[in-house]
Structures are given as structure tokens and as C-alpha cells.
Design an enzyme around this catalytic site. Structure first.
Site, PDB file in Angstrom:
ATOM      1  N   LYS A 178       4.804   2.436   5.439  1.00 48.42           N
ATOM      2  CA  LYS A 178       5.629   1.277   5.125  1.00 48.42           C
ATOM      3  C   LYS A 178       7.049   1.408   5.672  1.00 48.42           C
ATOM      4  CE  LYS A 178       2.862  -0.046   1.152  1.00 48.42           C
ATOM      5  NZ  LYS A 178       1.772   0.879   1.497  1.00 48.42           N
ATOM      6  N   VAL A 194      -5.489   0.775  -4.741  1.00 49.09           N
ATOM      7  CA  VAL A 194      -6.393  -0.356  -4.878  1.00 49.09           C
ATOM      8  C   VAL A 194      -7.788   0.058  -5.350  1.00 49.09           C
ATOM      9  CG1 VAL A 194      -7.202  -0.319  -2.472  1.00 49.09           C
ATOM     10  CG2 VAL A 194      -7.134  -2.476  -3.729  1.00 49.09           C
ATOM     11  N   THR A 209      -5.985  -9.893  -1.997  1.00 47.78           N
ATOM     12  CA  THR A 209      -4.815 -10.671  -1.580  1.00 47.78           C
ATOM     13  C   THR A 209      -5.079 -11.457  -0.304  1.00 47.78           C
ATOM     14  OG1 THR A 209      -3.927  -8.734  -0.442  1.00 47.78           O
ATOM     15  CG2 THR A 209      -3.170  -9.118  -2.687  1.00 47.78           C
TER      16      THR A 209
END
Length: 346
Positions: A135, A183, A200
Site C-alpha cells: 500500500k 479478508v 467490494t
């Protein structure tokens, strides 16, 4: 020198020792039977988790567990005294929590890291290894931005500490399957209730690895480091929808449901969430070399000349492709099932 030999008889300071990565680092270091460290100082600020960690390693005389917070600069300077190697795994890592508490993310992921850097330089530490995240690449959220800043601070530390012999390096990897808050346990919990499983975005892809692989890279980085670089693990890529469908196939019957009854609902991406993950961006590839198991992003600024020639086992000195989960070959469902079989999901 092997990775195990690198840590033999060294005093190691481990932050975030109770987290998914930190606890696995501690497990692997204590498994180096013929190459054990001289001492491991394992710190965390989670009192309850530290209690259980202390109980687990109470028979290991060379393991010292300490309740401490990396935000406390004076405490870090004191604790890092006489340390050879610092492995920094402490961080706030959940994207949405950091988005709603940016000051806390900054205090831990940036100020806390700078405290570790300062304490390491002041105490003449040999190596500092920082655990970053995919990220950090083209960040779209607070957490990713703090990790990118962390990588820059680590690289810069090699240059401004002119009289220091400390080598600073970063490791960057993607999602760890089955880790706390990830997840996979979320999907399994939803399946246990009969669904629906919330997705999502059905086009979302992610890099994945197990925690053992991530820690192997962290430990290898210390031995490979020349100073200021970012090591990136070569990882597998999956479609999150395929992961959800595979978990439904694996777990629906175990919870007493027909797998065809469990629905997948698409709820839309959360703020700051990417549809794909990146481990190398277009700016970085021009200063990246490819090693056997890793990519190595060389620092923008370095006191060392011809740094790209100092690594062993270089297989490509001219990397030209970005490394993203959107452009990587995706695992089949059978391959995903095999990846899941390698981790403890209980």
C-alpha cells in the site's frame, strides 16, 4: 553466509512482537537451533497479548519480552542499547481505521519509526529492517502514505547518519492470507452464518502470500542489505471473487449449508481502497534489479557508488515492467485452495 548464520549470537530487537508478522519472526528466530541469537528483546504495547507471549516463551532464557511503545523515544533509546539488529514490525495497518484516526497513524507509523531510527543510530546498531506494505506504492490512503514515508525515512537514514555504520533497509510485501483482520477469516465468519459473503468489487485483485514466506524475506533482507534499498517479494496474485467462491466451496458444508445457498453480494469499494495492488511502480522500475527470489529497489540517493553491482545472484539489471496484481497471472481456484491449505485457518 546463510540467513541463519547472520542472526547467530546477535542481540535482536523486535517491535510488534505480538502481531501476525512479529510473532512469526520470533517463532522462526527461535527455531534456528544451531544458529540461535544471543538474545531477543521482543516488545509490543498490547498488554494482554504480551502476557500470553511471555508465557509462551518463558522457558527461552534468551527471549526477553518487554511492554513498550515505539512512540516513547526515550524508552526506545534505552532498550536498544547493545543491540545488533533491529527488526521493526510494529505499525497501525488497517486502512479504514487509519483513515478515521490519521493522527494516530502518523504517531505510530512515522514518529514511532523515526524514534527507532534515532535510537538505532545513537546505539550503533548494525542493521535495521523495516516491514513496509504494498500500500506504500502510489498510496491512496493515510496508511499507505505513512508506509511510503517510512520507506523514505529508512532510505534517508543511510545518508544523513554520516558517522554511523548502521544499515537501514525496507521489505515490501502484499496481503498475508489468514492474518488477523484479513479478508479470509472475515469470509469464513460470513459463511458460518449462511452468508451473504460481501465483496467490494468483483474485479478486485490482490497479491497474497503466507506469513512464513513474508518473514523469510524479512530475515533474508538483513543479510542481503547494502543500505537504503527496498526488497520486494515475488508473489502470487488472486481475484478476490475467486477466493470468496473457493472458501464457500471449502466451508459451506462444514457449517451445515449448501454452497449454492450462500450468496455473494457486491457492496462497492471502500474509500481509499484500490481495485488492484502494486509492488513496483513505473518510477521505481528504472532503479530496480531482479534477484532470484526478490526485486530490489535501489535508493534514489546513496553514499555508495555502483550499488547495483554489489548484489549476488542478479538475474535482471533492466526491469521494464510494473509489478501489479492487475497485470500478473492470476491463480486458478485449485491453486487458491492449495494456498489456503498451507495456512492455519482454525
Amino acid at each position: 553466509m546463510s540467513v541463519r548464520d547472520f542472526y547467530k549470537n546477535k542481540v535482536i530487537y523486535l517491535t510488534g512482537a505480538c502481531g501476525t508478522v512479529g510473532s512469526e519472526i520470533l517463532r522462526q528466530l527461535t527455531s534456528f537451533k544451531d544458529c540461535l541469537p544471543k538474545k531477543i528483546i521482543a516488545i509490543d504495547n498490547n498488554e494482554s497479548s504480551m502476557f500470553y507471549l511471555d508465557q509462551k516463551y518463558r522457558e527461552y532464557e534468551y527471549v526477553q519480552t518487554v511492554l513498550s511503545d515505539i512512540r516513547d523515544k526515550d524508552d526506545q533509546i534505552k532498550l536498544i542499547s547493545n543491540v545488533d539488529i533491529v527488526i521493526h514490525a510494529a505499525a497501525l495497518k488497517h486502512v479504514h481505521l487509519c483513515e478515521y484516526a490519521p493522527s494516530q497513524a502518523i504517531a505510530t507509523n512515522i514518529v514511532g519509526l523515526q524514534n527507532i531510527i534515532t535510537a538505532s543510530i545513537n546505539n550503533g546498531v548494525q542493521n535495521v529492517i523495516f516491514t513496509s506494505s504494498d500500500k506504500a506504492v502510489n498510496p491512496t490512503n493515510v496508511m499507505g502514505t505513512t508506509k511510503l514515508t517510512g520507506e523514505r525515512l529508512i532510505s534517508a537514514a543511510n545518508n544523513y547518519a554520516h558517522d554511523s555504520k548502521t544499515r537501514f533497509t525496507s521489505t515490501r510485501f502484499g496481503n498475508i492470507l489468514g492474518s488477523n483482520g484479513s479478508v479470509v477469516p472475515t469470509f469464513i465468519k460470513q459463511i458460518s452464518k449462511g452468508g451473504p459473503v460481501t465483496l467490494t468489487n468483483d474485479k478486485m485483485t490482490r497479491f497474497v502470500m503466507n506469513v512464513q514466506e513474508s518473514v523469510e524475506m524479512v530475515l533474508a533482507a538483513g543479510q542481503l542489505s547494502k543500505g537504503g534499498e527496498v526488497f520486494v517479494t515475488k508473489m502470487k496474485s488472486i481475484l478476490i471473487k475467486d477466493l470468496a467462491e473457493t472458501l464457500i466451496e471449502m466451508y459451506a458444508n462444514k457449517f451445515g449449508f449448501d454452497q449454492n445457498e450462500i450468496k455473494i453480494n457486491e457492496i462497492g469499494s471502500r474509500p481509499g481502497e484500490k481495485d488492484f495492488e502494486e509492488l513496483l511502480n513505473i518510477e521505481e522500475i528504472r532503479r530496480t534489479i531482479e534477484l532470484e527470489n526478490y526485486f530490489c529497489i535501489l535508493p534514489v540517493f546513496s553514499k555508495k557508488k555502483n550499488l547495483h553491482e554489489k548484489y549476488n545472484n542478479i538475474i535482471n539489471s533492466d526491469v521494464t515492467e510494473e509489478y501489479s496484481s492487475a497485470k500478473s497471472q492470476l491463480c486458478s481456484k485449485e491453486e487458491i485452495k492449495f494456498l489456503l491449505s498451507e495456512i492455519d485457518l482454525n
